[in-house]
Enzyme design. Structure first.
Site, PDB file in Angstrom:
ATOM      1  N   GLU A   1      -2.416  -9.023   2.668  1.00  0.00           N
ATOM      2  CA  GLU A   1      -2.659  -9.557   3.955  1.00  0.00           C
ATOM      3  C   GLU A   1      -4.066  -9.620   4.289  1.00  0.00           C
ATOM      4  O   GLU A   1      -4.818 -10.313   5.352  1.00  0.00           O
ATOM      5  CB  GLU A   1      -1.993  -9.006   5.180  1.00  0.00           C
TER       6      GLU A   1
ATOM      7  N   HIS B   1      -3.784  -4.732  -0.244  1.00  0.00           N
ATOM      8  CA  HIS B   1      -3.394  -5.422   0.856  1.00  0.00           C
ATOM      9  C   HIS B   1      -3.517  -7.056   0.652  1.00  0.00           C
ATOM     10  O   HIS B   1      -4.480  -7.480   0.788  1.00  0.00           O
ATOM     11  CB  HIS B   1      -4.093  -4.791   2.107  1.00  0.00           C
TER      12      HIS B   1
ATOM     13  N   CYS C   1       0.819  -1.350  -0.097  1.00  0.00           N
ATOM     14  CA  CYS C   1      -0.099  -0.122  -0.006  1.00  0.00           C
ATOM     15  C   CYS C   1       0.902   1.323   0.087  1.00  0.00           C
ATOM     16  O   CYS C   1       1.576   1.563  -0.829  1.00  0.00           O
ATOM     17  CB  CYS C   1      -1.171  -0.064   1.054  1.00  0.00           C
TER      18      CYS C   1
END
Lengths: 251, 205
Positions: free
Chosen positions: B183, B181, B83
């Site tokens: 994750e 993202h 990001c």
């Protein structure tokens, strides 16, 4: 292409997921980590958890369940409910929330939104607005889980909150919440034409057509609770119906 | 497994809990660090980022991280930028025009136009260049107001669209930079991190 988000909402009281009508008559619906993981598996795009604990003792366990949910969740997590300060927000982000929803405290002290956005960014700062229909096609902001009518115009408040740095609006129709009569589409149209941040529609969803209507009225994401908790729809089943109605979803 | 294998840079404004949780699910034992020495010795370095371009660079400068990061990136050592972490690889940004980025990529980061809602929040689809080793077609979760409009020379990219095309992610050797993202991008995102970590696996310090 950016897809419409389906967001199951978990109202959590004293560490258990509950859901009632207009926050009354709460029924136990499961444990936060189990339900969050199950919704991710079903295809949820994000999970929202609102702490509706009635007591400070219930609220004190909040960071524990946020951590526990985070451990097994690989999609975004928004947490709100009783966030009163930048420190509350920081603690939630450190525990594993990706976004923090602020409601009553921001109405009392709008500077809190500015401080949150400056410290953590607009992308972590969600303004949660509970709006009740008032006179002549306007809506009034209500706080303290509906106990307090503020007299503040919801559209004006949405504009101010965004100007202060809120990066998203979680817009709940107080009149529709838990009633299964569909989202308040006029409210959605009014707010979505007044601001340029994403809007999550909340309050009143009972079926996929309600969600289609909300998206067409300007919602970027749709939130629902009871239709998922009680197994009326899975997220995957609901997305299938949205897709058949021309809404772009992630499958 | 050494606790120094995977280091997550403390960028100050970032909420790193999601990154740590994802790495934990992949069986890693990552450590968060603001020590410049760790930037040099980590086998795999993760540069997360939430907050603003200027604040992130100010924090890295205060911690003495800027030169070690540049050295690591210029020598192509395994680094995953996420990001804002991807944005600060560039020269500068509309977000804080006076702030200097790491300048690994000679490009400017710009704000999305008014024709779309900003920030971009949600799952967007991307298509990866044939030259990508890690990136694939798929949906990933984005939360950004600024973006890189076109892929820089020498990098393979995955492109997405939001009021026009933008770089969803790009890779060059063992450097993987994601505007999204990973994750928070479900199984698809975890598998991307896993492929990258798998390639780090055999390389010694």
């Amino acid at each position: 292409m950016l897809t419409v988000r389906i967001i199951p909402c978990l109202d959590v009281r004293d560490g258990r997921v509950v859901k009632g009508i207009k926050f009354q008559g709460l029924r136990d619906a499961g444990s936060p980590p189990e339900l969050a993981a199950a919704y991710e598996e079903q295809g949820a795009d994000e999970v929202c958890m609102l702490d509706v604990s009635a007591t400070p003792a219930g609220r004190a366990t909040r960071l524990d369940w946020v951590r526990e949910v985070r451990r097994n969740l690989a999609i975004p997590l928004t947490v709100g409910g009783g966030v009163g300060s930048v420190d509350d927000g920081r603690a939630l982000l450190e525990a594993g929330a990706d976004k923090v929803g602020i409601n009553t405290a921001a109405v009392k002290n709008p500077l809190l939104l500015t401080e949150m956005a400056e410290r953590f960014g607009a992308q972590c700062t969600v303004i949660a607005i509970d709006a009740a229909a008032g006179e002549g096609g306007s809506w009034e902001v209500v706080t303290l889980s509906g106990k307090n009518r503020t007299g503040i115009d919801a559209v004006k408040w949405a504009v101010e909150a965004v100007n202060r740095g809120a990066g998203e609006i979680l817009l709940t129709s107080w009149d529709r919440d838990g009633t299964k009569s569909g989202y308040d589409l006029e409210l959605l149209r009014a707010i979505s034409s007044a601001v340029n941040v994403p809007i999550i529609a909340s309050g009143g969803a009972a079926n996929p057509m309600h969600m289609v209507e909300a998206v067409n009225a300007g919602a970027d994401a749709v939130l629902a609770a009871s239709i998922f908790h009680y197994g009326e729809y899975t997220v995957a089943g609901l997305k299938q119906e949205l897709k058949q109605n021309g809404i772009e979803v992630r499958q | 497994m050494s606790s120094d294998r995977v280091i997550v840079v403390a960028t100050g404004t970032a909420n790193t809990a999601s990154v740590m949780a994802a790495l934990g699910r992949l069986g890693e034992k990552p450590r968060i660090s603001e020590d410049p020495a760790d930037v040099e010795k980590a086998r795999a370095l993760i540069l997360p980022g939430v907050g603003t371009f200027g604040a992130a660079m100010a924090k890295l400068e205060a911690d003495g991280m800027v030169e070690p990061l540049r050295a690591r990136l210029e020598s192509g050592r395994p680094t995953l930028a996420i990001c804002l972490g991807m944005q600060i690889l560039c020269s500068n940004s509309d977000e804080n025009p006076e702030a200097q980025g790491l300048g690994i990529v000679n490009s400017r980061i710009t704000r999305f136009g008014d024709e779309v809602r900003v920030p971009q929040f949600g799952w967007n689809s991307m298509k990866a260049d044939a030259g990508c080793r890690f990136l694939t077609e798929g949906y990933a979760y984005f939360a950004n107001s600024y973006r890189l409009e076109s892929a820089p020379g020498g990098w393979s990219a995955a492109m997405a669209g939001y009021g026009g095309p933008f770089v969803a992610a790009m890779e060059k050797g063992m450097i993987l930079a994601c505007q999204f993202h990973p994750e928070l991008s479900g199984r698809w995102g975890l598998e991307l991190i896993e492929r990258w970590l798998g390639a780090v696996g055999g390389e010694s310090c």
